[in-house]
Design a protein around this motif. Structure first.
Motif: not given
Length: 150
Positions: A113-132
């Protein structure tokens, strides 16, 4: 592609009233991971020390235990505070191969809520160019709804 409107409502319902970040991360990870077969590895890397991420709740195979802000896609998201949408991880300078099956990656910074980075959310795919960009936008909104209240 997941039904992000339904996913957002489900996550909001499951996390209502909870303020423990690890419990929130575990719930978000589970729901997102199981929402789409493109998502091969899904999880959080938490900011646990200056310029250092440590693996948090996740689903899938093993992950790297620690990632400095100076390395890889997760480090770039933490360092810059910007979404990293990577169609081909082999083309990303400094990519860390935590799993050899990863072909593409989406990493989103998580802000409190204070605008500080507390983490990153990582999603990996075994497919190339999987995300939009639509994936990124929907997940940014979900993460904001869950974590910006803390």
């Amino acid at each position: 592609m997941p039904d992000y409107a339904t996913l957002a409502k489900t996550i909001a319902s499951l996390t209502k009233g909870e303020d423990d970040p690890v419990a929130l991360m575990a719930t978000v990870t589970c729901e997102v991971h199981h929402s789409d077969p493109r998502f091969d590895w899904t999880g959080f890397y938490r900011v646990t020390a200056p310029e250092m991420l440590k693996i948090g709740p996740y689903q899938g195979g093993h992950g790297c235990l620690q990632i400095p802000f100076s390395r890889g896609v997760c480090g770039a998201a933490a360092r810059t505070g910007q979404v990293q949408l990577v169609a081909d991880v082999d083309a990303f300078p400094g990519h860390i191969a935590c799993a050899s099956s990863t072909r593409s990656e989406l990493v989103l910074p998580v802000f409190n809520g204070s605008g500080q980075v507390i983490a990153v959310f990582d999603i990996d795919s075994d497919q190339p160019d999987a995300f939009t960009q639509a994936d990124a936008d929907a997940l940014v909104a979900i993460l904001h709804d869950v974590f910006a209240r803390s």
